[in-house]
Design a protein around this motif. Structure first.
Motif, PDB file in Angstrom:
ATOM      1  N   LYS A 275      26.997   6.404  96.552  1.00 21.77           N
ATOM      2  CA  LYS A 275      25.870   5.924  95.752  1.00 21.77           C
ATOM      3  C   LYS A 275      26.252   4.724  94.882  1.00 21.77           C
ATOM      4  CE  LYS A 275      23.233   9.225  97.274  1.00 21.77           C
ATOM      5  NZ  LYS A 275      22.264   8.971  98.343  1.00 21.77           N
ATOM      6  N   LYS A 276      27.526   4.331  94.974  1.00 23.70           N
ATOM      7  CA  LYS A 276      28.018   3.135  94.280  1.00 23.70           C
ATOM      8  C   LYS A 276      27.866   3.228  92.759  1.00 23.70           C
ATOM      9  CE  LYS A 276      27.388   0.083  98.243  1.00 23.70           C
ATOM     10  NZ  LYS A 276      27.191   1.185  99.180  1.00 23.70           N
TER      11      LYS A 276
ATOM     12  N   ASP B 201      35.728  -3.929  87.056  1.00 26.05           N
ATOM     13  CA  ASP B 201      34.608  -3.048  86.743  1.00 26.05           C
ATOM     14  C   ASP B 201      33.904  -2.713  88.049  1.00 26.05           C
ATOM     15  OD1 ASP B 201      32.571  -1.612  85.630  1.00 26.05           O
ATOM     16  OD2 ASP B 201      31.501  -3.345  84.821  1.00 26.05           O
ATOM     17  N   THR B 202      34.162  -1.521  88.585  1.00 27.34           N
ATOM     18  CA  THR B 202      33.613  -1.143  89.872  1.00 27.34           C
ATOM     19  C   THR B 202      33.589   0.371  89.991  1.00 27.34           C
ATOM     20  OG1 THR B 202      33.788  -1.491  92.272  1.00 27.34           O
ATOM     21  CG2 THR B 202      35.844  -1.166  91.072  1.00 27.34           C
ATOM     22  N   TRP B 203      32.987   0.884  91.029  1.00 29.87           N
ATOM     23  CA  TRP B 203      33.052   2.312  91.315  1.00 29.87           C
ATOM     24  C   TRP B 203      34.177   2.532  92.316  1.00 29.87           C
ATOM     25  CZ3 TRP B 203      32.207   4.010  96.368  1.00 29.87           C
ATOM     26  CH2 TRP B 203      31.668   3.062  97.249  1.00 29.87           C
ATOM     27  N   VAL B 204      34.924   3.603  92.146  1.00 26.06           N
ATOM     28  CA  VAL B 204      36.044   3.902  93.040  1.00 26.06           C
ATOM     29  C   VAL B 204      36.102   5.399  93.309  1.00 26.06           C
ATOM     30  CG1 VAL B 204      37.505   1.924  92.447  1.00 26.06           C
ATOM     31  CG2 VAL B 204      37.606   3.989  91.044  1.00 26.06           C
ATOM     32  N   ALA B 205      36.621   5.749  94.481  1.00 25.89           N
ATOM     33  CA  ALA B 205      36.760   7.148  94.875  1.00 25.89           C
ATOM     34  C   ALA B 205      37.976   7.271  95.788  1.00 25.89           C
ATOM     35  CB  ALA B 205      35.500   7.626  95.598  1.00 25.89           C
ATOM     36  N   TRP B 206      38.457   8.493  95.956  1.00 28.14           N
ATOM     37  CA  TRP B 206      39.529   8.750  96.905  1.00 28.14           C
ATOM     38  C   TRP B 206      38.924   8.841  98.303  1.00 28.14           C
ATOM     39  CZ3 TRP B 206      44.591   8.681  95.614  1.00 28.14           C
ATOM     40  CH2 TRP B 206      44.910   8.806  94.244  1.00 28.14           C
TER      41      TRP B 206
ATOM     42  N   ALA C 107      27.483  14.225  89.342  1.00 31.14           N
ATOM     43  CA  ALA C 107      28.000  12.857  89.322  1.00 31.14           C
ATOM     44  C   ALA C 107      29.075  12.673  90.387  1.00 31.14           C
ATOM     45  CB  ALA C 107      28.555  12.526  87.941  1.00 31.14           C
ATOM     46  N   MET C 108      29.911  13.690  90.573  1.00 31.09           N
ATOM     47  CA  MET C 108      30.952  13.618  91.591  1.00 31.09           C
ATOM     48  C   MET C 108      30.341  13.575  92.991  1.00 31.09           C
ATOM     49  SD  MET C 108      34.271  13.378  91.288  1.00 31.09           S
ATOM     50  CE  MET C 108      34.797  14.282  89.821  1.00 31.09           C
TER      51      MET C 108
END
Length: 228
Positions: free
Chosen positions: A219-220, A28-33, A211-212
Motif C-alpha cells: 500500500k506504499k 523518506d520512503t516506505w520499506v518492508a522486508w 498498519a503492518m
C-alpha cells in the motif's frame, strides 16, 4: 488471556526512526522486508553480557511471545468505552495474526534469536549503558534499497539498559522492533508506536497489526493511523 484495567503512568521516550539508503543518505520512503514464505528473520542481541538473564529474557519475550491480553477501551480513552480489544505482548503473536490476511509480500512471523557472539542478525539489538544526549531511550536505523523499498538490515540501539526494569526494557524493545519491521510512529497517543507511549499499556494493538498488513500488502505507506 487476561483483562487489564490500570491508571495511566508516565511515558517512555523513544528516538528517531531513520531509513538510510545504501549510500548512507537518510531517505523518506516506505520499506518492508522481502522474504520468501516461511523464511525467518535472524535477531542478534549485542552486549547481552551487560544484563542479567531475566532482562535479556524480557527483550526476547517482546519479540517471540505469542501471548495476548484484553484491555478495556475506556482505559485508553477509546470508543466505545465498554468494549475490550486484544493486544499482543510479542511480535511473533501479532505478526502471526497479521499473516492470516493475504498480502502482496510475505509478512515476517518467524524470529530466530542468535545467541552466538560474533554472528550478525538481520536485526541487531545493541545494548548500551550510555545515555542519549536528547534523552531518548532507544532509536532504530534501517538500511534499505530505497528504489525497491526493501529493508536489508536494521539496527536497534537501547540506551541506559542497566537502569531499566524488565517491563521498561521489554516495552522499549517492542516499540523499536515495530520500527525494525517497517512501521513509522503512530498518530494515536495511546498506541505502542506513538513516539512517547504510556508504560501501563505497551502492547501491540490491532491498529499496529492493520498498519503492518497494509505495509506488506504494497500500500506504499508505513504510517500507523489509529481511529477510535
Amino acid at each position: 488471556q487476561s483483562f487489564v484495567m490500570q491508571s495511566p503512568s508516565t511515558g517512555l521516550i523513544t528516538g528517531k526512526y531513520l531509513i538510510q539508503n545504501l549510500k548512507g543518505d537518510v531517505v523518506d520512503t516506505w520499506v518492508a522486508w522481502y522474504l520468501a514464505e516461511g523464511e525467518p528473520l535472524h535477531v542478534s542481541i549485542v552486549n547481552s553480557e551487560l544484563l542479567p538473564k531475566d532482562k535479556v529474557d524480557a527483550i526476547k519475550s517482546a519479540i517471540t511471545s505469542e501471548e495476548s491480553i484484553e484491555i478495556q477501551n475506556q482505559v485508553l480513552g477509546k470508543n466505545p468505552p465498554e468494549l475490550t480489544a486484544t493486544y499482543y505482548k510479542g511480535w511473533t503473536g501479532a505478526m502471526k495474526k497479521a499473516g492470516e490476511k493475504d498480502t502482496a509480500f510475505y509478512i515476517p512471523r518467524d524470529f530466530e534469536i542468535i545467541d552466538t557472539e560474533g554472528r550478525a542478525g538481520d536485526i541487531m539489538i545493541v545494548l548500551s549503558t550510555l545515555h542519549d544526549s536528547n534523552g531518548a531511550l532507544a532509536f532504530t536505523r534501517s538500511i534499505a534499497d530505497s528504489e525497491e523499498h526493501q529493508i536489508l538490515k536494521s539496527f536497534i540501539t537501547i540506551f541506559n539498559v542497566e537502569n531499566m526494569d524488565n517491563d521498561q526494557i521489554s516495552a522499549i524493545t517492542r516499540h523499536e522492533f515495530g520500527h525494525a519491521l517497517g512501521l513509522a510512529h503512530s498518530s494515536a497517543t495511546e498506541d505502542l508506536m506513538y513516539e512517547k507511549f504510556r508504560t501501563d499499556y505497551p502492547f501491540i494493538s490491532q491498529c499496529d497489526i492493520d498498519a503492518m498488513i497494509s505495509l506488506y500488502d504494497d500500500k506504499k505507506t508505513n504510517q500507523v493511523i489509529c481511529q477510535n
